[in-house]
Write an enzyme that holds these catalytic residues in place. Structure first.
Site, PDB file in Angstrom:
ATOM      1  N   GLY A 217       0.799  -1.216   0.000  1.00  0.00           N
ATOM      2  CA  GLY A 217       0.000   0.000   0.000  1.00  0.00           C
ATOM      3  C   GLY A 217       0.832   1.266   0.000  1.00  0.00           C
ATOM      4  O   GLY A 217       1.992   1.280  -0.425  1.00  0.00           O
ATOM      5  N   LEU A 243      -4.255  -5.720  -4.215  1.00  0.00           N
ATOM      6  CA  LEU A 243      -3.315  -4.608  -4.160  1.00  0.00           C
ATOM      7  C   LEU A 243      -1.915  -5.089  -3.826  1.00  0.00           C
ATOM      8  O   LEU A 243      -1.695  -5.702  -2.768  1.00  0.00           O
ATOM      9  CB  LEU A 243      -3.783  -3.577  -3.114  1.00  0.00           C
ATOM     10  CG  LEU A 243      -2.889  -2.343  -2.939  1.00  0.00           C
ATOM     11  CD1 LEU A 243      -2.844  -1.527  -4.233  1.00  0.00           C
ATOM     12  CD2 LEU A 243      -3.360  -1.498  -1.771  1.00  0.00           C
ATOM     13  N   ASP A 244      -0.967  -4.823  -4.734  1.00  0.00           N
ATOM     14  CA  ASP A 244       0.444  -5.186  -4.551  1.00  0.00           C
ATOM     15  C   ASP A 244       0.616  -6.673  -4.288  1.00  0.00           C
ATOM     16  O   ASP A 244       1.596  -7.086  -3.647  1.00  0.00           O
ATOM     17  CB  ASP A 244       1.077  -4.370  -3.411  1.00  0.00           C
ATOM     18  CG  ASP A 244       1.065  -2.878  -3.698  1.00  0.00           C
ATOM     19  OD1 ASP A 244       1.210  -2.500  -4.869  1.00  0.00           O
ATOM     20  OD2 ASP A 244       0.891  -2.089  -2.742  1.00  0.00           O
ATOM     21  N   GLY A 245      -0.309  -7.487  -4.788  1.00  0.00           N
ATOM     22  CA  GLY A 245      -0.260  -8.918  -4.506  1.00  0.00           C
ATOM     23  C   GLY A 245      -0.062  -9.795  -5.721  1.00  0.00           C
ATOM     24  O   GLY A 245      -0.178 -11.021  -5.631  1.00  0.00           O
TER      25      GLY A 245
END
Length: 300
Positions: A217, A243-245
């Site tokens: 994040g 998110l960012d995964g």
């Protein structure tokens, strides 16, 4: 550019005209390499490079990247692909692709206000080290127009607010649809929607300014400072709805100390970010990455 360099470049382009790259993933079993090699040999192809990897040899997955030369590749490629699906791919339940080495992938770079990752890609592209065509730069700010256009690259300003996000994404999709093969988020500080991602699955590369999965994040450097870390890093990954995964392509780190404040971490991190993103983009455009679930196999 001297005559020797020009001749060398022309020779390299001529060689690539007959070269293709094959990426394969399938359930592991005996005979895969033999079947693929036999098929290419029988069709007159010459394998010039081959890399393979087995994930969990007992009942796992098999991955292979092959570069081969084939005379009159452009004319023969469609028939080769049809034969391969029927003779080999269906037999082994393969996911596969073949890409011509002389067909450079077209990129759109999305950026906000920070320029370090964008400039690294532009410099590598200008030097000929990034084997791709940068079709456009898209930004939600207008601050880098002059710099980008100095490279002869179109610059599209698409402002984004909470109220206009859907409209802005529609405009962005209009700009890139049918014109680019992949999108690079070079510190583009907006979350892209599931609809946008769906159009470019495993073809949107993001740089996140932390060593994921740590500090997901916003403001990861502040998070790292508050945690007192001794190593910071950056992560290039494919974008998914998480998110960012998404599947990680490349990461790198650098040591820091208690003497470094948040601004120091940002300064150190910028260097890591630009190198990590440039590597990931280069590997993608050279067809070196296979995605399996939420992991990648990178033949670098």
């Amino acid at each position: 550019m001297n005559r020797m360099t020009t001749a060398s470049t022309r020779k390299s382009k001529d060689a690539n005209r007959e070269r293709a790259r094959m990426l394969i993933s399938c359930p592991d079993q005996p005979g895969i390499v033999a079947a693929v090699s036999r098929f290419l040999h029988e069709h007159g192809a010459n394998i010039v490079q081959s890399d393979q990897y087995t994930m969990d040899p007992e009942g796992g997955m098999f991955f292979i990247r092959i570069e081969f030369d084939l005379n009159e590749l452009e004319r023969r490629l469609d028939a080769l692909e049809l034969d391969f699906e029927e003779v080999v791919a269906a037999r082994f339940n393969m996911r596969w692709s073949i890409a011509r080495a002389d067909r450079k992938k077209k990129l759109a770079i999305f950026v906000s206000k920070e320029d370090h990752c964008l400039l690294e890609l532009l410099w590598q592209w200008q030097a000929g080290d990034l084997d791709a065509d940068i079709a456009m730069v898209v930004s939600n700010h207008n601050v880098m127009r002059e710099r980008v256009e100095s490279f002869g690259i179109p610059y599209h300003y698409v402002p984004v607010t909470a109220e206009t996000k859907a409209e802005a994404e529609a405009r962005q999709l209009e700009l890139v649809s049918g014109k680019v093969d992949a999108i690079v988020l070079a510190r583009y500080m907006q979350i892209v929607s599931p609809t946008f991602i769906e159009n470019y699955a495993n073809r949107i590369i993001n740089i996140h300014h932390s060593f994921l999965p740590a500090f997901v994040g916003g403001k990861p450097y502040a998070q790292a400072y508050d945690r007192g870390v001794k190593i910071i890093g950056a992560t290039a990954h494919y974008v998914t709805e998480e998110l960012d995964g998404g599947p990680i392509i490349e990461q790198d780190v650098q040591r820091v100390s208690h003497r470094d404040n948040v601004e120091d971490l940002k300064r150190i991190g910028r260097h890591i970010e630009r190198i990590v993103l440039a590597r990931a983009v280069a590997w993608h455009v050279e067809d070196r990455i296979l995605v399996h679930h939420n992991k990648t196999v990178v033949f670098n």
